[in-house]
Write a protein that holds these residues in place. Structure first.
Motif, short mmCIF file in Angstrom:
data_model
loop_
_atom_site.label_atom_id
_atom_site.label_comp_id
_atom_site.label_asym_id
_atom_site.label_seq_id
_atom_site.Cartn_x
_atom_site.Cartn_y
_atom_site.Cartn_z
N CYS A 79 60.74 26.17 35.71
CA CYS A 79 59.29 26.19 35.51
C CYS A 79 58.68 27.17 36.51
N VAL A 80 57.89 28.12 36.01
CA VAL A 80 57.39 29.19 36.87
C VAL A 80 55.94 29.50 36.51
N THR A 81 55.15 29.86 37.51
CA THR A 81 53.80 30.32 37.25
C THR A 81 53.37 31.30 38.35
N SER A 82 52.31 32.05 38.07
CA SER A 82 51.85 33.03 39.05
C SER A 82 50.39 33.38 38.80
N SER A 83 49.79 34.02 39.79
CA SER A 83 48.48 34.66 39.65
C SER A 83 48.41 35.75 40.71
N HIS A 84 47.48 36.66 40.54
CA HIS A 84 47.30 37.75 41.50
C HIS A 84 45.82 38.06 41.55
N PHE A 85 45.26 38.08 42.74
CA PHE A 85 43.83 38.30 42.88
C PHE A 85 43.38 39.57 42.15
N CYS A 86 44.10 40.64 42.35
CA CYS A 86 43.66 41.93 41.80
C CYS A 86 43.81 41.99 40.28
N SER A 87 44.84 41.41 39.73
CA SER A 87 44.99 41.42 38.27
C SER A 87 44.00 40.45 37.62
N ALA A 88 43.72 39.34 38.30
CA ALA A 88 42.75 38.37 37.77
C ALA A 88 41.33 38.95 37.79
N GLU A 89 41.00 39.70 38.83
CA GLU A 89 39.68 40.34 38.88
C GLU A 89 39.51 41.27 37.69
N ARG A 90 40.54 42.01 37.37
CA ARG A 90 40.46 42.94 36.24
C ARG A 90 40.36 42.18 34.92
N GLN A 91 41.00 41.03 34.86
CA GLN A 91 41.02 40.24 33.63
C GLN A 91 39.72 39.48 33.41
N TYR A 92 39.16 38.89 34.47
CA TYR A 92 38.07 37.95 34.30
C TYR A 92 36.72 38.37 34.90
N ARG A 93 36.75 39.21 35.91
CA ARG A 93 35.48 39.51 36.58
C ARG A 93 35.23 41.02 36.58
N PHE A 94 35.44 41.65 37.73
CA PHE A 94 35.19 43.09 37.85
C PHE A 94 36.44 43.75 38.45
N PRO A 95 36.94 44.80 37.82
CA PRO A 95 38.06 45.53 38.43
C PRO A 95 37.69 45.98 39.83
N LEU A 96 38.63 45.94 40.75
CA LEU A 96 38.33 46.34 42.12
C LEU A 96 37.84 47.78 42.18
N GLU A 97 38.34 48.60 41.25
CA GLU A 97 37.92 50.00 41.23
C GLU A 97 36.42 50.15 40.93
N TYR A 98 35.85 49.12 40.32
CA TYR A 98 34.43 49.15 39.97
C TYR A 98 33.54 49.10 41.20
N GLY A 99 34.05 48.49 42.26
CA GLY A 99 33.32 48.43 43.52
C GLY A 99 32.17 47.44 43.54
N ALA A 100 32.24 46.40 42.71
CA ALA A 100 31.18 45.39 42.68
C ALA A 100 31.15 44.60 44.00
N VAL A 101 29.96 44.24 44.42
CA VAL A 101 29.80 43.45 45.66
C VAL A 101 30.06 41.98 45.34
N ARG A 102 30.96 41.37 46.08
CA ARG A 102 31.31 39.97 45.87
C ARG A 102 30.37 39.07 46.68
N THR A 103 29.91 38.00 46.07
CA THR A 103 29.07 37.04 46.79
C THR A 103 29.93 36.20 47.72
N PRO A 104 29.35 35.65 48.78
CA PRO A 104 30.13 34.83 49.71
C PRO A 104 30.73 33.59 49.06
N THR A 105 30.16 33.15 47.93
CA THR A 105 30.64 31.93 47.28
C THR A 105 31.62 32.20 46.15
N ALA A 106 31.96 33.47 45.93
CA ALA A 106 32.85 33.81 44.82
C ALA A 106 34.24 33.21 45.05
N GLN A 107 34.84 32.71 43.96
CA GLN A 107 36.20 32.18 44.06
C GLN A 107 37.20 33.32 44.30
#
Length: 240
Positions: free
Chosen positions: A135-163
């Protein structure tokens, strides 16, 4: 033998064993309070790969390899691998585990993927459909940002409360016999809409998964609800 209790609980008479487990994480996780609990901390967020998605596959591959090594088994000893991640089509799992050649069943439960994989894997081992399961699972902050929020390359400002999604992977080897932690039962939850409408507040959407208490007998569970600045995140009530 598998026995059902109520509508959503499965009891395993022989209780499959978690013969070994492994966790591989990124630099940020390696600096946290659990740092001594991880098998391997990788400082390079790309793990030497060209993309973050490939890096996530690398994390998952390494966690699986370590778990198998710990219990003294090879890929050929496993009848099934149950694995998943946060990406479309569980691509991190598919590319991460393909070289092992183990029959693969993809899982997707977001934050509950490992629990789901262990539950399904335990059913296979308990029933005799698999002598050993991975049984295996994974996640990656940078790939998840691209999938669900804003790609890091976009340069969006993250709020202090962001997950902040974990960069890491975990693996468990299940066997029918041996020493270790045993899986004696598994509870399958129901779909419940708690009217969380903020698409960016993933923490609130998933928090009820750990907010259920007193699940027995079925139907009597109470949901812990929180308040922030006078506003309730979740209405009090019975959800189990």
């Amino acid at each position: 033998m598998v026995k059902r209790v109520g509508k959503g609980t499965i009891v395993f008479e022989n209780a499959p064993v978690i013969a070994a487990s492994a966790a591989v994480v990124g630099k940020k996780e390696g600096e946290g309070p659990l740092k001594d609990r991880f098998d391997l901390v990788i400082d390079d967020s790309r793990c030497g790969e060209d993309t973050y998605e490939a890096a996530e596959s690398s994390l998952q591959r390494e966690a699986a390899r370590l778990a198998m090594e710990k219990c003294g088994k090879r890929p050929d000893d496993f009848d099934c691998v149950f694995a998943g991640d946060l990406l479309n089509q569980c691509v991190a799992s598919g590319f991460g585990l393909r070289d092992f050649g183990i029959p693969y069943l993809g899982q997707y439960g977001a934050c509950s993927t490992m629990a789901q994989a262990l539950a399904v894997g335990a059913v296979f081992v308990e029933s005799g459909a698999a002598a050993n399961a991975l049984c295996v699972t994974s996640s990656h902050f940078c790939s998840a940002e691209r999938q669900y929020r804003f790609p890091l390359e976009y340069g969006a400002v993250r709020t202090p409360t962001a997950q902040w999604t974990v960069t890491g992977a975990g693996a468990c080897a299940l066997t029918a016999a041996g020493s270790g932690i045993r899986i004696r039962s598994a509870a399958i939850g129901r779909i419940t809409d708690l009217d969380v409408t903020d698409a960016n507040n993933m923490g609130a959407a998933m928090a009820p998964a750990v907010g259920i208490i007193e699940p027995y007998p079925a139907g009597s569970g109470r949901l812990l609800h929180q308040k922030s600045r006078g506003k309730e995140f979740f209405p009090p009530g019975k959800y189990f």
